[in-house]
Design a protein around this motif. Sequence first.
Motif, PDB file in Angstrom:
ATOM      1  N   ALA A   1       0.933  -1.163  -0.106  1.00  0.00           N
ATOM      2  CA  ALA A   1      -0.006   0.098   0.008  1.00  0.00           C
ATOM      3  C   ALA A   1       0.701   1.249   0.182  1.00  0.00           C
TER       4      ALA A   1
ATOM      5  N   ASP B   1       8.372  -8.059 -10.672  1.00  0.00           N
ATOM      6  CA  ASP B   1       8.786  -8.186  -9.456  1.00  0.00           C
ATOM      7  C   ASP B   1       9.892  -9.306  -9.065  1.00  0.00           C
TER       8      ASP B   1
ATOM      9  N   GLY C   1       4.396  -8.280   1.932  1.00  0.00           N
ATOM     10  CA  GLY C   1       4.965  -7.695   0.717  1.00  0.00           C
ATOM     11  C   GLY C   1       5.819  -8.656  -0.171  1.00  0.00           C
ATOM     12  N   ARG C   2       6.849  -8.097  -0.710  1.00  0.00           N
ATOM     13  CA  ARG C   2       7.978  -8.757  -1.570  1.00  0.00           C
ATOM     14  C   ARG C   2       8.937  -9.234  -0.949  1.00  0.00           C
TER      15      ARG C   2
ATOM     16  N   ILE D   1       9.876  -8.574   2.958  1.00  0.00           N
ATOM     17  CA  ILE D   1       9.691  -8.618   4.185  1.00  0.00           C
ATOM     18  C   ILE D   1      10.571  -9.152   4.931  1.00  0.00           C
TER      19      ILE D   1
ATOM     20  N   ARG E   1      13.455  -7.708 -11.057  1.00  0.00           N
ATOM     21  CA  ARG E   1      14.321  -6.670 -10.802  1.00  0.00           C
ATOM     22  C   ARG E   1      15.399  -6.777 -10.046  1.00  0.00           C
TER      23      ARG E   1
ATOM     24  N   ALA F   1       8.807   0.543  -7.754  1.00  0.00           N
ATOM     25  CA  ALA F   1       9.430  -0.368  -6.730  1.00  0.00           C
ATOM     26  C   ALA F   1      10.475  -0.767  -7.126  1.00  0.00           C
TER      27      ALA F   1
ATOM     28  N   TYR G   1       3.945   1.455  -1.379  1.00  0.00           N
ATOM     29  CA  TYR G   1       4.242   1.749  -2.828  1.00  0.00           C
ATOM     30  C   TYR G   1       3.259   2.286  -3.692  1.00  0.00           C
ATOM     31  N   ARG G   2       2.055   1.837  -3.604  1.00  0.00           N
ATOM     32  CA  ARG G   2       0.923   2.271  -4.182  1.00  0.00           C
ATOM     33  C   ARG G   2       0.488   3.804  -3.940  1.00  0.00           C
TER      34      ARG G   2
ATOM     35  N   ARG H   1       3.417  -8.602 -14.022  1.00  0.00           N
ATOM     36  CA  ARG H   1       3.698  -8.288 -12.482  1.00  0.00           C
ATOM     37  C   ARG H   1       4.790  -9.280 -12.053  1.00  0.00           C
TER      38      ARG H   1
ATOM     39  N   ALA I   1      -1.245   0.191  -9.420  1.00  0.00           N
ATOM     40  CA  ALA I   1      -0.690  -1.279  -9.347  1.00  0.00           C
ATOM     41  C   ALA I   1       0.377  -1.286 -10.233  1.00  0.00           C
TER      42      ALA I   1
ATOM     43  N   ALA J   1       3.117   1.315  -9.228  1.00  0.00           N
ATOM     44  CA  ALA J   1       3.480   0.879  -8.007  1.00  0.00           C
ATOM     45  C   ALA J   1       4.732  -0.108  -8.370  1.00  0.00           C
ATOM     46  N   SER J   2       4.520  -0.919  -9.319  1.00  0.00           N
ATOM     47  CA  SER J   2       5.595  -1.892  -9.736  1.00  0.00           C
ATOM     48  C   SER J   2       6.817  -1.490 -10.458  1.00  0.00           C
TER      49      SER J   2
HETATM   50  O1   DC Z   1       1.041  -6.086  -2.827  1.00  0.00           O
HETATM   51  P1   DC Z   1       0.689  -5.277  -4.036  1.00  0.00           P
HETATM   52  O2   DC Z   1       0.167  -5.533  -5.122  1.00  0.00           O
HETATM   53  O3   DC Z   1      -0.219  -3.970  -3.386  1.00  0.00           O
HETATM   54  O4   DC Z   1       2.085  -4.289  -4.157  1.00  0.00           O
HETATM   55  C1   DC Z   1       1.936  -3.179  -5.421  1.00  0.00           C
HETATM   56  C2   DC Z   1       3.465  -3.315  -5.935  1.00  0.00           C
HETATM   57  O5   DC Z   1       4.630  -2.903  -5.050  1.00  0.00           O
HETATM   58  C3   DC Z   1       3.744  -4.560  -6.321  1.00  0.00           C
HETATM   59  O6   DC Z   1       4.022  -4.716  -7.869  1.00  0.00           O
HETATM   60  C4   DC Z   1       5.247  -4.696  -5.752  1.00  0.00           C
HETATM   61  C5   DC Z   1       5.570  -3.729  -5.181  1.00  0.00           C
HETATM   62  N1   DC Z   1       5.934  -3.889  -3.790  1.00  0.00           N
HETATM   63  C6   DC Z   1       7.558  -4.294  -3.531  1.00  0.00           C
HETATM   64  O7   DC Z   1       8.185  -4.233  -4.492  1.00  0.00           O
HETATM   65  N2   DC Z   1       7.638  -4.506  -2.357  1.00  0.00           N
HETATM   66  C7   DC Z   1       6.829  -4.589  -1.277  1.00  0.00           C
HETATM   67  N3   DC Z   1       7.271  -5.029   0.007  1.00  0.00           N
HETATM   68  C8   DC Z   1       5.519  -4.696  -1.246  1.00  0.00           C
HETATM   69  C9   DC Z   1       4.842  -4.130  -2.707  1.00  0.00           C
END
Ligand code: DC
Length: 233
Positions: A36, A190, A135-136, A138, A193, A109, A38-39, A186, A102, A105-106
């Motif tokens: 949220a 993700d 998240g991605r 954490i 990267r 990020a 990043y969004r 996506r 979304a 955000a990607s």
């Molecule tokens: O979980 P989400 O779809 O709301 O995340 C939106 C974007 O943010 C997703 O494409 C990847 C990025 N993101 C990230 O890179 N690292 C995180 N900890 C959370 C989200």
Amino acid sequence: MRKLTIAIDGPAGSGKSTVARQVAGLLGYLYLDSGAMYRALALKALDCGMALDGESALATLARETHIELKPPSPEQAAAGVKNRVFLDVREVTSEIRTERVAEAASRIAAIAAVRQVLVAEQQRAGAGGGVVMEGRDIGTVVFPRAELKIFLEASPEIRAERRWKEHQEKGESFTLAQVVEEVRERDRRDRERQVSPLVRAADAVLVDNSAMDAEETARLIVLLAREREKEIV
Ligand code: DC
């Protein structure tokens, strides 16, 4: 009993938000949705008409922006809201839940300097423990010493179908084929990267919930958390 830090990572559509929210509710922990943040930043960049690959401008924007996550009111929770999201002083809880945001955000990020700012915010927000953050990165970057790490997976087809149902419920007319394509794109961005790609931490428990609903998945994670709580007293 000491409260844990629980990290839940996984790709889009793996059910992270619903599952993490339920786990936090069952344990009486705070739920924090790092995506949220990043969004919210992406929404601000879009509103300002900024280029989504302008690294230094976006890093400056991140440093000058205040993003806050708050628990929903009971009415909002009943309507499916998991975190209230504030961008500077404006509430953007529902505005950030679009495909356009979304996608943006990607993109942002993938910028290291942006991540640095948001990771520091996330570490501050979860510093006291007793949190479930999803998240991605954490378990790998934000809380590498989390006492419980979960990597949630489901097949791309199942994840796309879940996303497609969410779109249908919101009255958005995407075809299933379009959503499969969007989920694949996506995932690719993700996972591939350079900075903090989506990977399973070596000590994360892999939970494939292709054949489980959110409630079953949450119950499984709560059992694991109860075990960990006993181990670390
Ligand atoms: O979980 P989400 O779809 O709301 O995340 C939106 C974007 O943010 C997703 O494409 C990847 C990025 N993101 C990230 O890179 N690292 C995180 N900890 C959370 C989200």
